[in-house]
Design a protein around this motif. Structure first.
Motif: not given
Length: 481
Positions: A108-114
């Protein structure tokens, strides 16, 4: 909201974030959040020498670390970012729920930070399932590379998604392996296209029930743009597609080891064919590759190849790249790995088959087998596995702590099959297991290590177990040379 767009923008400056767990995902998450101005506190259950060394590195950056206390929610926490393995019923998460604090996983964090680095974010082609995820994702990456696309196999496969989305390389597309744990904590993930390869009971102690496990797997389909790929031989995967809330125009694409119907990929006369991504799927089929292009061409691995091909075709990859990518692919060690032929007997290492579902697929790949099995059962039962494989078994050699469970299933369902029960759990047992298997084998047989159990009763991991098997086989080959 389109899956190609950045899902949300968060002002991290001064935001109180608790990161649960030091490790492969926790440390990169803590660093990334700290770099963006968040006030990060890392909590960790363990307080050993390794954890203290990791904590010292983070504390030197100005990150707060609490060792030996992963249960308490720090005051002022506005968000929890957790390692995927932490169970949802941990007191930390119960406290977060009570306080109305959201919990994200590393995915989720990676998705939000992409896209946070100012570049257009790469679409994700996502793969989940009980078995075959890593192989399928690596096949997919090989196909995408053959198409000339900049890509990487990331996620549960060992390459951090955070590193992929925040690193210097600008990818065209990512091949993403996702576990049920990761999907549980990824509420806003929206892939370009996704596949659920299969569903069988696994990790039920973590999820609480088969229904909850399946529901977390099904999250991978939420918001898909182009294709939801399912296994036509596993109706539960198609059920998840039906239940998913996808974008308008997204299609359900099946894969089958038989002849495909419209909107499916399948096999006809030894050819992998596509009746989904063609101009007239009612009447046309596109040849993609030959079964012999799949390495190894075991049935379950052909299914993996079809799923990978479906995702690649959903992304617009040409048929020739599917063929070239499958030809170039080499499986990881300990996955149906041919070790040697000795006296017309084939020796195969599938130490990665750590549950009954994976072992069922492995046993189905050969006609006459001397099966080496056993280890830690993890609550599994073996009656269905043995019943399905009984006619293929020349003999069985049992090792490991829970071998009696398999022996009892063999007594009930395959009483005529010879069984060697090795009453030892030391690492040297593998050499004896191979020797006893060789005594049972006849020319044309396959001696197959497919334990259907975890390895930690005897070995550090399944890799070490497979290496012990391969070493024993090669030593035997040298003796017979």
């Amino acid at each position: 909201m389109g899956s190609q767009e950045v899902s949300s923008t968060v002002d991290w400056q001064g935001k109180h974030v608790t990161v649960a767990g030091l490790g492969v995902s926790g440390i990169p998450a803590a660093r990334a959040l700290h770099e963006r101005g968040a006030l990060v506190t890392v909590v960790n259950d363990g307080d050993d020498e390794r954890a203290r060394a990791q904590a010292a590195e983070l504390e030197a950056l100005g990150i707060t670390v609490r060792l030996g206390d992963g249960a308490t929610l720090p005051p002022s926490t506005e968000l929890v970012v957790t390692a995927p393995g932490w169970q949802p019923d941990k007191p930390l998460f119960l406290a977060a729920a009570e306080a109305g604090v959201p919990v994200w996983g590393d995915v989720e964090l990676a998705w939000r930070l992409r896209g946070d680095n100012g570049r257009k974010p790469a679409p994700w082609l996502a793969v989940t399932g009980t078995n075959g995820k890593t192989t399928t994702v690596r096949m997919l990456a090989s196909i995408l590379e053959a198409a000339g696309l900049r890509t990487a196999a990331v996620g549960n496969i060992g390459v951090s998604l955070l590193d992929a989305v925040l690193g210097e390389t600008e990818y065209d597309v990512l091949a993403v392996e996702l576990s049920s744990y990761q999907l549980h904590w990824a509420p806003s993930l929206r892939a370009h296209s996704a596949a659920v390869l299969n569903l069988a009971p696994d990790h039920l102690d973590w999820h609480g029930s088969m229904a909850a496990y399946a529901a977390d797997k099904g999250r991978v389909y939420e918001g898909n743009t182009v294709a939801c790929v399912y296994n036509a031989a596993d109706p539960a995967t198609e059920d998840l597609v039906r239940e998913a809330d996808v974008e308008e125009g997204c299609r359900a694409i099946g894969f089958t080891l038989g002849a495909p119907g419209p909107s499916q990929l399948g096999v006809v006369d030894g050819i992998l064919v596509d009746r989904a991504f063609v101009a007239n799927r009612q009447k046309q089929a596109q040849e993609l590759a030959e079964v012999t292009d799949v390495n190894p061409p075991a049935p379950h691995n052909i299914a993996n190849a079809l799923a990978a091909a479906a995702l690649a075709r959903a992304f617009g990859v040409e048929p020739a790249a599917v063929r070239d990518g499958l030809r170039a692919f080499r499986p990881d060690a300990h996955r149906i790995e041919h070790v040697a032929d000795i006296g017309e007997v084939r020796y195969v290492d599938d130490s990665k088959a750590t549950n009954t579902h994976a072992t069922e697929a492995s046993l189905a790949a050969y006609d006459s087998i001397v099966w080496i099995a056993g280890g830690l059962a993890k609550g599994a039962t073996f009656d269905e596995l043995v019943t399905g494989a009984a006619k293929r078994l020349r003999g069985v050699v049992l090792i490991g702590a829970d071998r009696a469970l398999i022996r009892e299933a063999l007594t009930r369902h395959a009483p005529e099959v010879p069984v060697v029960d090795l009453d030892r759990t030391d690492t040297g047992a593998m050499s004896e297991a191979v020797a006893r298997a060789a005594e049972l084998a006849r020319p044309g047989d396959t001696v197959l290590l497919a334990p259907a159990c975890a390895s930690m009763d005897m070995f550090t991991n399944y890799n070490k177990r497979g290496e012990a098997f391969a070493d024993a086989v090669r030593a035997r080959a040298d003796e017979s040379a």
